[in-house]
Design a protein around this motif. Structure first.
Motif, PDB file in Angstrom:
ATOM      1  N   ASN A  20       4.514  -1.841   6.967  1.00 52.82           N
ATOM      2  CA  ASN A  20       3.053  -1.826   6.819  1.00 52.82           C
ATOM      3  C   ASN A  20       2.379  -0.826   7.768  1.00 52.82           C
ATOM      4  O   ASN A  20       1.344  -1.120   8.386  1.00 52.82           O
ATOM      5  CB  ASN A  20       2.479  -3.229   7.039  1.00 52.82           C
ATOM      6  CG  ASN A  20       2.984  -4.236   6.028  1.00 52.82           C
ATOM      7  OD1 ASN A  20       3.002  -3.967   4.836  1.00 52.82           O
ATOM      8  ND2 ASN A  20       3.423  -5.388   6.507  1.00 52.82           N
ATOM      9  N   THR A  21       2.974   0.355   7.887  1.00 52.85           N
ATOM     10  CA  THR A  21       2.429   1.394   8.764  1.00 52.85           C
ATOM     11  C   THR A  21       1.181   2.001   8.127  1.00 52.85           C
ATOM     12  O   THR A  21       1.221   2.495   7.003  1.00 52.85           O
ATOM     13  CB  THR A  21       3.472   2.500   8.991  1.00 52.85           C
ATOM     14  OG1 THR A  21       4.665   1.907   9.509  1.00 52.85           O
ATOM     15  CG2 THR A  21       2.964   3.526   9.977  1.00 52.85           C
ATOM     16  N   THR A  22       0.082   1.971   8.855  1.00 51.00           N
ATOM     17  CA  THR A  22      -1.196   2.451   8.326  1.00 51.00           C
ATOM     18  C   THR A  22      -1.672   3.696   9.075  1.00 51.00           C
ATOM     19  O   THR A  22      -1.215   3.989  10.181  1.00 51.00           O
ATOM     20  CB  THR A  22      -2.274   1.366   8.435  1.00 51.00           C
ATOM     21  OG1 THR A  22      -2.520   1.098   9.835  1.00 51.00           O
ATOM     22  CG2 THR A  22      -1.830   0.079   7.752  1.00 51.00           C
TER      23      THR A  22
ATOM     24  N   ASN B 266      -4.530   3.862  10.321  1.00 47.06           N
ATOM     25  CA  ASN B 266      -5.231   3.300  11.476  1.00 47.06           C
ATOM     26  C   ASN B 266      -4.293   3.173  12.678  1.00 47.06           C
ATOM     27  O   ASN B 266      -4.690   3.411  13.824  1.00 47.06           O
ATOM     28  CB  ASN B 266      -5.802   1.934  11.111  1.00 47.06           C
ATOM     29  CG  ASN B 266      -6.676   1.351  12.213  1.00 47.06           C
ATOM     30  OD1 ASN B 266      -7.609   1.994  12.675  1.00 47.06           O
ATOM     31  ND2 ASN B 266      -6.363   0.134  12.629  1.00 47.06           N
ATOM     32  N   TYR B 267      -3.032   2.796  12.418  1.00 48.89           N
ATOM     33  CA  TYR B 267      -2.027   2.694  13.483  1.00 48.89           C
ATOM     34  C   TYR B 267      -1.813   4.058  14.142  1.00 48.89           C
ATOM     35  O   TYR B 267      -1.792   4.169  15.381  1.00 48.89           O
ATOM     36  CB  TYR B 267      -0.714   2.184  12.892  1.00 48.89           C
ATOM     37  CG  TYR B 267       0.477   2.197  13.828  1.00 48.89           C
ATOM     38  CD1 TYR B 267       0.589   1.256  14.846  1.00 48.89           C
ATOM     39  CD2 TYR B 267       1.487   3.136  13.678  1.00 48.89           C
ATOM     40  CE1 TYR B 267       1.690   1.258  15.699  1.00 48.89           C
ATOM     41  CE2 TYR B 267       2.589   3.146  14.518  1.00 48.89           C
ATOM     42  CZ  TYR B 267       2.691   2.205  15.524  1.00 48.89           C
ATOM     43  OH  TYR B 267       3.776   2.219  16.364  1.00 48.89           O
TER      44      TYR B 267
ATOM     45  N   TYR C 115      -1.034   7.067  -0.585  1.00 48.58           N
ATOM     46  CA  TYR C 115      -0.492   6.779   0.745  1.00 48.58           C
ATOM     47  C   TYR C 115       0.202   8.013   1.323  1.00 48.58           C
ATOM     48  O   TYR C 115       0.006   8.362   2.500  1.00 48.58           O
ATOM     49  CB  TYR C 115       0.490   5.621   0.642  1.00 48.58           C
ATOM     50  CG  TYR C 115       1.118   5.195   1.955  1.00 48.58           C
ATOM     51  CD1 TYR C 115       0.386   4.499   2.909  1.00 48.58           C
ATOM     52  CD2 TYR C 115       2.457   5.477   2.218  1.00 48.58           C
ATOM     53  CE1 TYR C 115       0.966   4.097   4.107  1.00 48.58           C
ATOM     54  CE2 TYR C 115       3.043   5.067   3.409  1.00 48.58           C
ATOM     55  CZ  TYR C 115       2.293   4.381   4.351  1.00 48.58           C
ATOM     56  OH  TYR C 115       2.882   3.986   5.534  1.00 48.58           O
TER      57      TYR C 115
ATOM     58  N   PRO D 108       0.801  -1.223   0.000  1.00 48.10           N
ATOM     59  CA  PRO D 108       0.000   0.000   0.000  1.00 48.10           C
ATOM     60  C   PRO D 108       0.837   1.279   0.000  1.00 48.10           C
ATOM     61  O   PRO D 108       0.422   2.300  -0.554  1.00 48.10           O
ATOM     62  CB  PRO D 108      -0.823  -0.128   1.289  1.00 48.10           C
ATOM     63  CG  PRO D 108      -0.962  -1.606   1.479  1.00 48.10           C
ATOM     64  CD  PRO D 108       0.348  -2.182   1.028  1.00 48.10           C
TER      65      PRO D 108
END
Length: 218
Positions: A136-138, A140-141, A112, A85
């Protein structure tokens, strides 16, 4: 004296960790560098090394399932890619059955990058974006950390959290162990020193009373 020295050393280490990623060219341009790979039965371990315009070096090492690599073959002058992503990494180089090396180009995903900017993290360097992509840092995190009371998180702190694999559950565990209002910098120090709830419980038992975050870090 020892306590103050301990905290100063940890603070210096965290600062160096964050600045190593945050220094250099800004923006979401492409990032080029070299890679080295060790191949196992079902996965590969890849070490990324890159240089930005300021000559600051960024190094990341991650392990992936081979199925995530498109075009993965053991070949001379072969190519493959890894799409996440956060962006796409294209590899070029030589790969045998066990090892490989070559060059890569990382192209951050515009959507992103915009989502991070909208969350307050603008002008991240390509090295930081590569780190976030690999981990995979989102969004949401980030939002979940904000909900735990850290609404003014800096780019340096976020980078340190991601680099040290500080999970939301880890933060909750530390808060539930009597450190509800612990500063983010000290929490990062806890993780860097591998302090967990088991260690905290042991130290409190030995001390026979509650301990401050400074006591635990010392």
């Amino acid at each position: 004296m020892k306590r103050n020295l301990s905290i100063l050393l940890i603070a210096a280490g965290i600062l160096l960790l964050s600045s190593a990623y945050l220094s250099g060219q800004t923006g979401a341009g492409k990032l080029q560098g070299t890679w080295k790979m060790k191949s196992h039965d079902n996965d590969v371990q890849i070490e990324f090394s890159s240089f930005e315009k300021s000559n600051e070096r960024g190094t990341n090492s991650m392990t992936f399932d081979k199925s995530l690599l498109s075009g993965f073959t053991t070949d001379k002058n072969g190519g493959s890619s890894l799409k996440k992503p956060g962006g796409e990494i294209k590899f070029t180089g030589d790969l045998t059955a066990e090892n490989g090396e070559g060059t890569f180009v990382f192209t951050p995903d515009d959507t992103y990058v915009k989502s991070l900017a909208d969350a307050g993290f603008k002008d991240l360097t390509p090295n930081v974006l590569l780190l976030f992509t690999l981990k995979n840092t989102t969004i949401n995190y980030i939002e979940n950390i904000n909900k735990l009371g850290y609404t003014d998180m800096s780019k340096e702190n976020l980078t340190a959290l991601v680099a040290l694999d500080v999970s939301v559950d880890y933060i909750k565990d530390i808060q539930d162990d009597g450190f509800k209002d612990i500063a983010l910098g000290k929490l990062i120090g806890f993780k860097a020193l591998k302090i967990d709830p088991v260690y905290i419980a042991r130290m409190k038992k030995l001390a026979g009373s509650d301990l401050s975050s400074e006591d635990i870090m010392s």
